[in-house]
Design an enzyme around this catalytic site. Structure first.
Site: not given
Ligand code: PLP
Length: 429
Positions: A144, A238, A266
């Protein structure tokens, strides 16, 4: 009744909010029942509006790595609030947080702050395209990367939970440059490169956390990076979830792989809306005002969020809780495996640093397809029994549980007891 006020708020919330939530996983759709409404949190504990207290293993899906309301963070943001909330001009603290972040990631000379992980990744993808002049991006099934159109295909937890193949409202044109490969399967990446000559790069979670925890096997990351170099394509890592969580420098440091572009979110904001993307000078030189790739934000680098981020990362570096995280995760793994054995429930446990979760399946889980063999009904029973016994978990089989550095010995005992009860409940289904 134990959850009376939560239920009342849920019913009220349904009127003017979509499903009474502002992010789908919070609706508890995959575990059934009404979602909990939270009143407050402190340290390792979170308390709902009915005054039930839980050991928090959700931690806002990762950001609260120090636990809630750490006193250093609280102090920093209280101080920042006195000077104003947003200026539309630069501040000293943006430079300070940028240095902390760039020092932690060897492949990052410059960074740009944004407001969420989604924004970090969509900008990182635009940057990869701007730099290479190519359009196609490979992503892995089950990873994701936020909710931008182009990557909302085969996108893990939220969508897996709702059993949607993608999302409505995403036009075909938006995903026509997105290619899907299988996690831990370099051959599936090579096949795309053999079929296309306009691939800008590959994006992945270095440790997947959005299909449950799935770790890279057998040098997967290193081999992927070497292969991409040979093809002149970029590796976009990511680390929105793993950055500052698996190690201060993220998963790249642990696996000794340097990304061309790194995306963060995060933990970097410690509970405030901060995302970031960064790369070496040559690549970041593409971004406006230095270069021709446009990306902007009214609230980007927000002073309160910067203060929260600086305080969180400074404290985190000082605590260096990463060995402790491993130990606690291992203890929880043993609890899970032993109670599963005791009650004859088939599970697989995956963990990495401060991320862990059980899959209710009897096969090993190294990709999305294997993760999906999990019995989500068993997870739902397990989840509610954990709640009843005072442990707040993410309400989905396909989300990681997170650890904070504020967990105490007593908290861990409470988690152990809850696991025993929850596993017993699963065995009686
Ligand atoms: C949570 C997450 C996102 C999205 O971040 P948001 O702050 O919710 O937009 C993107 N990539 C990864 C790997 C994530 O865990």
């Amino acid at each position: 009744m134990k959850y009376k006020k939560s239920q009342e708020l849920y019913n009220k919330g349904l009127v003017n909010l979509v499903g009474a939530v502002n992010s789908p996983v919070r609706a508890f759709a995959s575990v059934g029942g009404n979602p909990l409404f939270i009143k407050k949190a402190k340290g390792s504990k979170i308390t709902d509006v009915d005054n039930n207290s839980y050991v928090d293993l959700v931690l806002s899906y990762g950001p609260m790595i120090l636990g809630h309301r750490h006193k250093k963070v609280q102090k920093a943001i209280t101080k920042a609030l006195k000077n104003g909330y947003s200026f539309g001009a630069s501040t000293k603290n943006e430079i300070k947080l940028a240095k902390i972040v760039c020092d932690a990631f060897p492949g990052m000379d410059k960074v740009r702050f944004v407001n969420s992980g989604t924004e970090a990744v969509l900008s990182g993808i635009r940057l990869a395209r701007a730099y290479t002049g190519k359009d196609k991006i490979i992503k892995f099934a089950g990873c994701y990367h936020g909710h931008q159109d182009a990557l909302l295909v085969a996108a893990g937890s939220g969508l897996a939970t709702l059993s949607l193949p993608g999302s409505k409202g995403v036009p075909e044109g938006a995903v026509k440059n997105t290619l899907i490969a299988n996690y831990n399967d370099l051959e599936s990446v090579k096949a795309h490169f053999e079929a296309h000559d306009d691939i800008a790069g590959v994006i992945l979670e270095p440790v997947a956390g959005n299909m449950g925890v799935v770790t890279p096997q057998n040098n997967f990351l290193k081999e992927l990076k070497e292969y991409l170099e040979s093809k002149g394509a970029l590796l976009i890592v990511d680390e929105v979830m793993t950055g500052f969580r698996s190690k201060f420098g993220g998963a790249q440091e642990l696996f000794e792989v340097e990304a061309d572009i790194t995306c963060l979110g995060k933990v970097i904001g410690g509970g405030f809306p901060v995302g970031a993307y960064g790369a070496r000078n040559e690549i970041m030189g593409m971004v406006a005002p230095l270069g021709g790739m446009y990306q902007a934000g009214t609230l980007s680098g927000n002073p309160i969020a910067m203060a929260g981020g600086i305080a969180t990362l400074t404290e985190l570096k000082k605590q260096n809780p990463y060995d402790k995280f491993n130990e606690i995760a291992q203890i929880i793994e043993v609890f899970l495996l032993e109670s599963a054995k005791k009650y004859d429930v088939a599970i697989t446990v995956n963990r990495f640093g401060s991320m862990i979760n059980p899959f209710f399946t009897d096969i090993t889980v190294t990709n999305f397809k294997e993760a999906q063999t999990s019995d989500t009904k068993k997870f739902a029973t397990f989840f509610w029994e954990m709640i009843k016994n005072g442990v707040f978990l993410p309400p989905s089989q396909f989300e990681a549980w997170f650890l904070s550095s504020s967990l105490t010995e007593k908290n861990i005992q409470k988690v152990a007891k809850a696991i025993d009860k929850a596993m017993e409940a699963v065995s009686k289904m």
